[in-house]
Design a protein around this motif. Structure first.
Motif, PDB file in Angstrom:
ATOM      1  N   GLY A 271       0.854  -1.195   0.000  1.00 25.69           N
ATOM      2  CA  GLY A 271       0.000   0.000   0.000  1.00 25.69           C
ATOM      3  C   GLY A 271       0.885   1.237   0.000  1.00 25.69           C
ATOM      4  N   VAL A 272       0.978   1.875  -1.138  1.00 20.72           N
ATOM      5  CA  VAL A 272       1.791   3.087  -1.223  1.00 20.72           C
ATOM      6  C   VAL A 272       0.891   4.310  -1.358  1.00 20.72           C
ATOM      7  CG1 VAL A 272       3.869   4.084  -2.264  1.00 20.72           C
ATOM      8  CG2 VAL A 272       3.403   1.668  -2.582  1.00 20.72           C
ATOM      9  N   ASP A 277      -8.423   9.591   4.506  1.00 19.43           N
ATOM     10  CA  ASP A 277      -9.064   8.921   5.649  1.00 19.43           C
ATOM     11  C   ASP A 277     -10.555   9.223   5.700  1.00 19.43           C
ATOM     12  OD1 ASP A 277      -6.714   7.751   6.541  1.00 19.43           O
ATOM     13  OD2 ASP A 277      -6.107   9.564   7.609  1.00 19.43           O
ATOM     14  N   LYS A 303     -12.761   3.226   4.609  1.00 20.67           N
ATOM     15  CA  LYS A 303     -12.222   1.946   5.101  1.00 20.67           C
ATOM     16  C   LYS A 303     -10.707   1.940   4.925  1.00 20.67           C
ATOM     17  CE  LYS A 303     -16.207  -0.663   3.648  1.00 20.67           C
ATOM     18  NZ  LYS A 303     -16.653  -1.463   2.534  1.00 20.67           N
ATOM     19  N   LEU A 306      -5.380  -1.363   3.533  1.00 23.06           N
ATOM     20  CA  LEU A 306      -4.219  -2.175   3.935  1.00 23.06           C
ATOM     21  C   LEU A 306      -4.532  -2.986   5.184  1.00 23.06           C
ATOM     22  CD1 LEU A 306      -1.215  -2.868   3.529  1.00 23.06           C
ATOM     23  CD2 LEU A 306      -0.638  -0.801   4.805  1.00 23.06           C
ATOM     24  N   GLY A 320       3.339  -1.689   4.254  1.00 23.48           N
ATOM     25  CA  GLY A 320       2.713  -0.366   4.288  1.00 23.48           C
ATOM     26  C   GLY A 320       3.749   0.729   4.193  1.00 23.48           C
ATOM     27  N   ALA A 322       4.492   4.591   5.800  1.00 25.58           N
ATOM     28  CA  ALA A 322       4.077   5.580   6.794  1.00 25.58           C
ATOM     29  C   ALA A 322       4.831   6.859   6.492  1.00 25.58           C
ATOM     30  CB  ALA A 322       4.392   5.081   8.197  1.00 25.58           C
ATOM     31  N   ALA A 323       4.137   7.789   5.857  1.00 24.61           N
ATOM     32  CA  ALA A 323       4.742   9.080   5.537  1.00 24.61           C
ATOM     33  C   ALA A 323       4.298  10.043   6.626  1.00 24.61           C
ATOM     34  CB  ALA A 323       4.260   9.533   4.166  1.00 24.61           C
TER      35      ALA A 323
END
Ligand code: CTP
Length: 391
Positions: A271-272, A277, A303, A306, A320, A322-323
């Motif tokens: 998941g990039v 959200d 939803k 990931l 995943g 996380a940025a």
């Protein structure tokens, strides 16, 4: 990382020869060493001097060139090459290759080679469609010669159709794919990339600054490594990677549905995408007119794609991104645990978003692995090689 590759670029006499100037520039920028060899007719379309200036090496045309120490250019020039690429490859040159003819330096070089031969055809659509040409190309493929293209579109002769040579960027992508070790052969990868767009009304929406560069680079490198890649792309202006199945899904809900439709049998899910959200509760059918001093838009939670995939029974290997703008490692570590991921890629978002480079830390069960800031293509290679080790 692999050692630099070395390529003989053979140019034959077609108008598409002008594209090889840019191709040489791109190959050298990608650390591929280039030795140019031209046919006599190619020199009518682009000069050896241009190619010499760009490749930084003498260009060879004739069989009897005295610039080669042992007097055997047809053997010497390809001796240390990892491949020969003929671009553009005319219909005539294909016919010569097919019959093993050797009446000039380039055709002799091809016959005497000890490395793979790659061919980028370039010709007018009638020439390409001619049964003789088609027969020749079928035989070349059977002889294990890789054929890149041809493309479809406007031709120098004014017609439109199949036959034109691929562009320099596409040819570079095919050459790189050819040189990449196939560590992911028989593996299936699903990757999300880019920004999502949540519509508010028919002309406005909520989105973010993600360019898609990291996800697209991952898709390209994974495909180069032999994987069967499906790229679910949100909003991005990038061209589709080669040898990748691309599916467009602009909103988080469309992305969720597309991923769910394609997740069966995947070995790896990465998941990039920068998935929104929240999305508006309702999308207005018409453009919202301004009236009151303030406007409130109610949002509902989307939803988590990931997390949902990773929490399935028998999930694929889930990765995943996380940025984060602060507490990067801490937040990324928490996300990895919360979403039950095998691996998470942590990066500082402000310096990475839209950039061609990224500085990442890979976090897995064995701890944190930090890497220097480098191109997103290099990050993709590092990440995929790391995944391969963990698998
Ligand atoms: N992700 C996802 N679906 C979502 C949200 C996020 O698949 N609806 C994925 C992203 O593609 C990324 C990872 O989850 O691989 C982390 O996304 P990120 O936006 O950083 O985290 P969130 O879980 O949304 O948490 P927060 O926004 O609070 O940081």
């Amino acid at each position: 990382m692999q050692k630099n590759k070395s390529l003989v670029l053979g140019i034959t006499g077609g108008i598409a020869a002008y594209k090889t100037a840019e191709l040489v520039r791109l190959l050298i920028k990608s650390n591929i060493d280039v030795q140019v060899v031209m046919t006599e007719s190619a020199t009518k379309f682009i000069t050896p001097m241009t190619m010499q200036a760009l490749s930084g090496k003498p260009v060879f045309v004739g069989m009897w060139d005295e610039g080669i120490d042992n007097g055997m250019p047809h053997i010497e020039l390809s001796r240390h090459a990892d491949a020969i690429l003929i671009a553009p490859c005319t219909a005539e040159f294909v016919a010569k290759l097919l019959h093993g003819r050797a009446d000039d330096l380039l055709s002799t070089l091809c016959l005497a080679r000890d490395c793979p031969l790659l061919v980028a055809p370039a010709m007018n659509k009638q020439m390409w469609g001619n049964p003789a040409t088609q027969r020749n190309f079928t035989q070349l493929a059977a002889d294990n010669i890789s054929i890149f293209g041809p493309g479809n579109g406007e031709q120098a002769c004014g017609e439109t159709g199949d036959g034109r040579m691929l562009g320099a960027t596409e040819l570079l992508a095919y050459v790189q794919a050819h040189f990449t070790p196939k560590i992911f052969a028989n593996k299936k990868l699903l990757i999300t990339a880019g920004a999502t767009l949540e519509m508010i009304d028919p002309v406005r929406g909520i989105t973010n600054l993600s360019s898609g560069k990291m996800g697209y680079a991952l898709a390209q490198v994974a495909a180069d490594m032999g994987a069967k890649v499906t790229l679910v792309s949100g909003v991005s202006h990038l061209s589709a990677p080669i040898n990748v199945t691309i599916k467009h899904a602009s909103s988080a809900e469309m992305m969720y549905n597309t991923v769910m439709d394609n997740i069966a049998d995947q070995d790896i899910f990465i998941g990039v995408a920068a998935v929104s959200d929240y999305a508006p509760n309702e999308v207005a059918n018409q453009k919202i007119k301004k009236s009151a001093e303030s406007l409130t838009i109610q949002l509902k939670r989307n939803k988590d794609i990931l997390a949902e995939i990773a929490n399935r029974p028998n999930p694929p290997f889930c990765v995943g991104f996380a940025a984060e703008s602060e507490n990067v490692i801490e937040y990324a570590t928490q996300k990895r645990i919360a979403k039950k991921l095998a691996l998470i890629v942590a990066n500082e978002v402000i310096s990475a978003i839209g950039s061609d480079e990224n500085q990442v830390t890979l976090i897995d069960d064995n701890g944190n692995h930090s890497f220097q800031r480098t191109s997103k293509v290099n990050v993709a290679t590092i990440l995929l090689e790391h995944i391969n080790k963990l698998l």
